[in-house]
Scaffold this motif. Structure first.
Motif, short mmCIF file in Angstrom:
data_model
loop_
_atom_site.label_atom_id
_atom_site.label_comp_id
_atom_site.label_asym_id
_atom_site.label_seq_id
_atom_site.Cartn_x
_atom_site.Cartn_y
_atom_site.Cartn_z
N THR A 82 54.78 35.06 37.93
CA THR A 82 53.77 35.48 36.94
C THR A 82 52.37 35.04 37.34
O THR A 82 51.38 35.66 36.92
CB THR A 82 54.11 34.90 35.55
OG1 THR A 82 54.10 33.47 35.62
CG2 THR A 82 55.47 35.38 35.10
N MET A 83 52.27 33.96 38.15
CA MET A 83 50.96 33.44 38.53
C MET A 83 50.53 33.89 39.92
O MET A 83 49.48 33.46 40.40
CB MET A 83 50.97 31.91 38.47
CG MET A 83 51.34 31.34 37.12
SD MET A 83 50.25 31.91 35.79
CE MET A 83 48.69 31.25 36.34
N ALA A 84 51.33 34.71 40.58
CA ALA A 84 51.02 35.12 41.95
C ALA A 84 49.73 35.93 41.99
O ALA A 84 49.49 36.80 41.14
CB ALA A 84 52.18 35.93 42.53
N ASN A 85 48.91 35.65 43.01
CA ASN A 85 47.64 36.35 43.18
C ASN A 85 47.72 37.53 44.13
O ASN A 85 46.77 38.29 44.25
CB ASN A 85 46.57 35.38 43.68
CG ASN A 85 46.27 34.29 42.68
OD1 ASN A 85 46.25 34.53 41.47
ND2 ASN A 85 46.04 33.07 43.17
N ASN A 86 48.83 37.64 44.85
CA ASN A 86 48.98 38.74 45.81
C ASN A 86 50.44 39.16 45.87
O ASN A 86 51.33 38.47 45.34
CB ASN A 86 48.47 38.35 47.19
CG ASN A 86 49.13 37.08 47.72
OD1 ASN A 86 50.31 37.08 48.03
ND2 ASN A 86 48.37 35.99 47.80
#
Length: 329
Positions: A223-227
Motif C-alpha cells: 500500500t505504501m509502494a512508490n513504484n
C-alpha cells in the motif's frame, strides 16, 4: 543501513527479508537437531511402505494422492523460486535498463546490509557486492523451502498409508488374525504421526508466527509502494508465503481426515457376522480413530485449513492496525 530517503515500502521489504532469514536459520538449527529422528522416521516409513498386493481402489487412491502432492510441491517450489530470483535480480535489471537508455544511474543492491566500504564507488565493487548478497541469501531460501517440502511430503506419505489401510479394513477377511495385523499397522502409523509432529511442531509454530508478521509487513509495503517494482516485489512475497501455509495446512487436514475415516472403514467391515472378540477389536479401532491425529503447533494447536483462515485474518487485523496508526501520522 536505512536513511530518510529510503521509502517505507523498501524498509518493509528489507525487514521482511530479515525475518525470513531468521526463520530459515531457526529451521536449519531444528532440522540439524532432529536429523537422526528424521532419518529414522523416513526409514521406518520406507520399511512399511506398500508397493504390491494393492487392489484397484487402493492403486487409484494412491495415484490420485501422489498426483495432488506432486502438483502442490511443483507450485510451491516454482512460486518460491520465482520470488527469490525476482527479488534478487530486479534491482540489477532496473540499473541495466537505465544504463541502456542513457538515464542517470543510482546503483541498487537487492538487500540491505552493512559493508565496511562503499559498494557503489565503482562498477567492480558494485557487482562484487551484488553477487555476494545473492550468493549469501539463496542458501537460506533453499533451507526455508526444503524444510517445508520435507514436512509436507512426509505428511502426504502417511496420508497415503492411511488411505490404503482404510480399504484393507473395509474388505479384510473377518477373522481375528487378519484384523489384528491391521490393528498393529494402525498403531504403527499413529506412532509415525506422533514422531512427525514431535519433529516439526516447533517449526510449524515458527512458520505461523513469522508468516503472520511478514504478511502484515509486506501487505503494508504494497500500500505504501512508490513504484511498480516495489509493489510487485512485495506482492510476490505475500503470495510466496501464503502458498506454503495453505499447502501444509491442507495436507495436515488431509492426514486428519484419512485418520478419522478409519472409523468408518472399520464400521463398514462385516463385523456383525463374526465372534464377540472380533467385534471388540472393531470397537477398539473405531474408538481410537475418533481421536484423529494431525500436525500441531507446539503439540497443542491442530494444523488444519481453519488454521490457514486464522493466519490470514490475523495478518489482516495487524495490517489494519499498522495502516491506521501510520495513516494518522
Amino acid at each position: 543501513m536505512f536513511s530518510e530517503e529510503v521509502p517505507i515500502s523498501e524498509v518493509a521489504f528489507q525487514v521482511s527479508t530479515f525475518l525470513v532469514l531468521v526463520e530459515a536459520t531457526c529451521k536449519a538449527i531444528l532440522i540439524l537437531r532432529n536429523r537422526t529422528n528424521i532419518v529414522e522416521l523416513i526409514e521406518k516409513i520406507g520399511d512399511t511402505w506398500r508397493i504390491d498386493n494393492l487392489n484397484e481402489r487402493q492403486t487409484r487412491n494412491k495415484d490420485f494422492l501422489f498426483q495432488r502432492l506432486n502438483l502442490c510441491l511443483k507450485v510451491y517450489y516454482r512460486c518460491s523460486m520465482i520470488t527469490a530470483w525476482t527479488t534478487a535480480f530486479a534491482p540489477l535489471v532496473i540499473v541495466l535498463g537505465k544504463l541502456a537508455m542513457g538515464q542517470n544511474i543510482n546503483p541498487l543492491l537487492p538487500y540491505g546490509c552493512v559493508i565496511p566500504f562503499d559498494p557503489l564507488k565503482d562498477w567492480f565493487r558494485y557487482m562484487l557486492v551484488y553477487v555476494f548478497e545473492v550468493y549469501a541469501i539463496l542458501p537460506f531460501m533453499y533451507i526455508y523451502i526444503g524444510t517445508e517440502l520435507l514436512m509436507v511430503t512426509l505428511c502426504a506419505l502417511l496420508s497415503v498409508e492411511f488411505a490404503i489401510l482404510k480399504v484393507d479394513l473395509t474388505y479384510v477377511k473377518p477373522d481375528n488374525s487378519s484384523i489384528k495385523i491391521l490393528v498393529r499397522k494402525h498403531q504403527q502409523l499413529l506412532v509415525y504421526i506422533g514422531s512427525l509432529d514431535e519433529i516439526f511442531n516447533i517449526i510449524l509454530f515458527l512458520d505461523l508466527l513469522f508468516i503472520t508478521v511478514i504478511m502484515c509487513i509486506c501487505g503494508f509495503a504494497v500500500t505504501m509502494a512508490n513504484n511498480v517494482v516495489d509493489c510487485f516485489k512485495n506482492v510476490l512475497c505475500v503470495l510466496s508465503i501464503l502458498v506454503p501455509v495453505y499447502i501444509f495446512c491442507y495436507f495436515s487436514e488431509q492426514l486428519k481426515q484419512e485418520c478419522a475415516d478409519i472409523a468408518q472403514a472399520a464400521y463398514n467391515n462385516k463385523w456383525y457376522n463374526v465372534s464377540v472378540s472380533y467385534k471388540r477389536i472393531i470397537c477398539f479401532i473405531i474408538t481410537r480413530a475418533q481421536k484423529p491425529c494431525c500436525l500441531t503447533s507446539l503439540g497443542y494447536v491442530p494444523i488444519t485449513l481453519n488454521t490457514f483462515s486464522k493466519v490470514v485474518s490475523t495478518s489482516w487485523s495487524y495490517y489494519s492496525v499498522i495502516r491506521t496508526v501510520y495513516g494518522n501520522k
